[in-house]
Design an enzyme around this catalytic site. Structure first.
Site, short mmCIF file in Angstrom:
data_model
loop_
_atom_site.label_atom_id
_atom_site.label_comp_id
_atom_site.label_asym_id
_atom_site.label_seq_id
_atom_site.Cartn_x
_atom_site.Cartn_y
_atom_site.Cartn_z
N SER A 171 0.65 -1.33 -0.41
CA SER A 171 0.29 0.37 0.08
C SER A 171 0.84 1.08 0.33
O SER A 171 0.56 2.07 -0.12
CB SER A 171 -1.03 -0.04 0.93
OG SER A 171 -2.24 -0.54 0.58
N SER A 193 -10.11 1.87 2.38
CA SER A 193 -10.33 0.66 1.03
C SER A 193 -9.45 1.15 0.33
O SER A 193 -9.23 1.83 -0.77
CB SER A 193 -11.97 0.77 0.42
OG SER A 193 -12.46 0.34 -0.10
N ASN A 194 -8.96 -0.70 -0.36
CA ASN A 194 -8.48 -0.64 -1.52
C ASN A 194 -9.14 -0.16 -2.88
O ASN A 194 -8.98 0.19 -3.49
CB ASN A 194 -7.65 -1.78 -1.52
CG ASN A 194 -6.47 -2.41 -0.63
OD1 ASN A 194 -5.54 -1.34 -0.81
ND2 ASN A 194 -7.49 -3.04 0.24
N THR A 231 2.95 3.42 5.30
CA THR A 231 2.97 1.61 5.72
C THR A 231 2.60 1.39 4.29
O THR A 231 1.32 1.74 3.59
CB THR A 231 2.81 1.56 6.77
OG1 THR A 231 1.02 1.61 6.61
CG2 THR A 231 3.47 1.80 7.87
N GLY A 232 2.67 -0.17 3.86
CA GLY A 232 2.60 -1.49 3.36
C GLY A 232 1.88 -3.19 3.61
O GLY A 232 3.22 -2.71 4.24
#
Length: 353
Positions: free
Chosen positions: A76, A174-175, A308-309
């Site tokens: 992300s 929400s992606n 962050t991801g």
């Protein structure tokens, strides 16, 4: 973060602060390995001087250390790149932050007249997160690991469900929001979102080790292996088709390249100051998310922003102080954790060291 991979909270994260004589960055790297990461690579920068720290191994059942220059999936953290291109289009008066999505992508969203570009950027659209249906957790990953997903398919999964709340009324990650932003970039520019990221960010900044892989399943060049727990065993998930992440989490990069990106953001090379101010201003006092960027005040009082991801096998950190003088980028190749608190401890200790 992109996925909902289960994390484990460990006593290492709750231990008393390390003595002042220890290296806090190396300590947090070792704590992350103790908390379940297979390996960790960290790049920290202060006043123009950088250092790298690694811990753990690059592959299970080996003693091979991580390369501090290895590539990894950033999950992300991709969103901050997509948000940057979106804000550049706003600066060029080609998109309006408070313009409904319906004007640009007619018929795509059932509530397109109510959902604005700003709401997509700050996760206040109410759009259902498609990853609640297309699960990447545990053994569910194997069902879709090599499958191609188009943005239209992902949005269709989301819009088959009702909104989580009225647009603009709440925050909920929400992606789907960033899948739609990728489609907006393509509709506005005539080029795929990844091509615009390359044109506007990667090439100008010399980010030669960063790629938008599309359907390519392998991580190019030297890289650590990422793992996911399935039926009690750790499975190597380094190879997967990242189209399931798309504009919400597809990019592959390195800590050095991510450092170029966050420094350029902080120093005004990518987005005009007024728009960067909006990117780094949360919707409310209780939120930490602005427009494509997470914000945080570290224990030493230094405010930072970045993202962050998370994507199966990999966790990422890329943050900078507002003046760009203190920065931290890291990749954690995951095994049975660690907890999200590890990511924040890493940011705090690297910035405040």
């Amino acid at each position: 973060m992109l996925t909902t991979v289960p994390f484990v909270l460990t006593a290492a994260l709750l231990a008393p602060a390390a003595p002042a004589t220890t290296d806090p960055v190396r300590t947090v790297a070792q704590e992350a390995v103790s908390a379940g990461a297979t390996g960790v690579q960290i790049r920290s920068v202060r006043d123009g001087h950088f250092r790298t720290v690694t811990a753990g191994v690059s592959e299970l059942d080996s003693r091979k250390p991580l390369s501090p220059t290895g590539r990894f999936r950033i999950g992300s953290t991709t969103k901050s790149f997509v948000a940057t291109v979106t804000m550049q289009l706003v600066a060029e008066h080609r998109l309006g932050l408070d313009t409904p999505v319906e004007r640009y992508l007619p018929g795509l969203l059932p509530h397109g007249n109510e959902i604005t570009v700003r709401m997509l950027l700050q996760h206040t659209s109410g759009l259902y997160n498609y990853l609640r249906t297309i699960s990447l957790a545990g053994t569910d990953l194997e069902k879709v690991r090599y499958q191609h997903f188009s943005p239209e398919q992902l949005v269709a999964v989301a819009t088959a469900q009702p909104l989580d709340f009225p647009p603009g009324s709440k925050y909920s990650y929400s992606n789907t929001n960033y899948t739609v932003l990728g489609m907006l970039i393509e509709r506005t520019t005539g080029h795929a979102w990844g091509d615009e990221v390359a044109k506007r960010i990667l090439r100008p900044l010399g980010m030669h080790d960063t790629t938008v892989p599309g359907d390519r399943t392998r991580i190019p060049g030297r890289h650590a292996h990422g793992y996911q727990e399935m039926n009690g065993k750790l499975v190597d998930v380094s190879e997967l088709n990242p189209s399931v992440a798309g504009a919400a989490g597809e990019i592959i990069s390195t800590t050095a390249d991510l450092d170029k990106f966050v420094e350029a953001l902080a120093t005004g090379r990518l987005v005009p100051p007024a728009l960067l101010g909006q990117m780094t201003t949360p919707r409310s006092a209780i939120d930490e998310y602005g427009l494509g960027l997470q914000t945080r005040t570290t224990p030493c009082g230094i405010p930072v922003f970045g993202h962050t991801g998370g994507i199966p096998g990999y966790g990422t950190v890329a943050f900078t102080s507002a003046d760009g003088k203190r920065r931290v980028e890291a990749s954690l190749t995951l095994g049975r954790g660690p907890d999200n608190d590890t990511f924040y401890a890493l940011i705090d200790k690297a910035i405040c060291a």
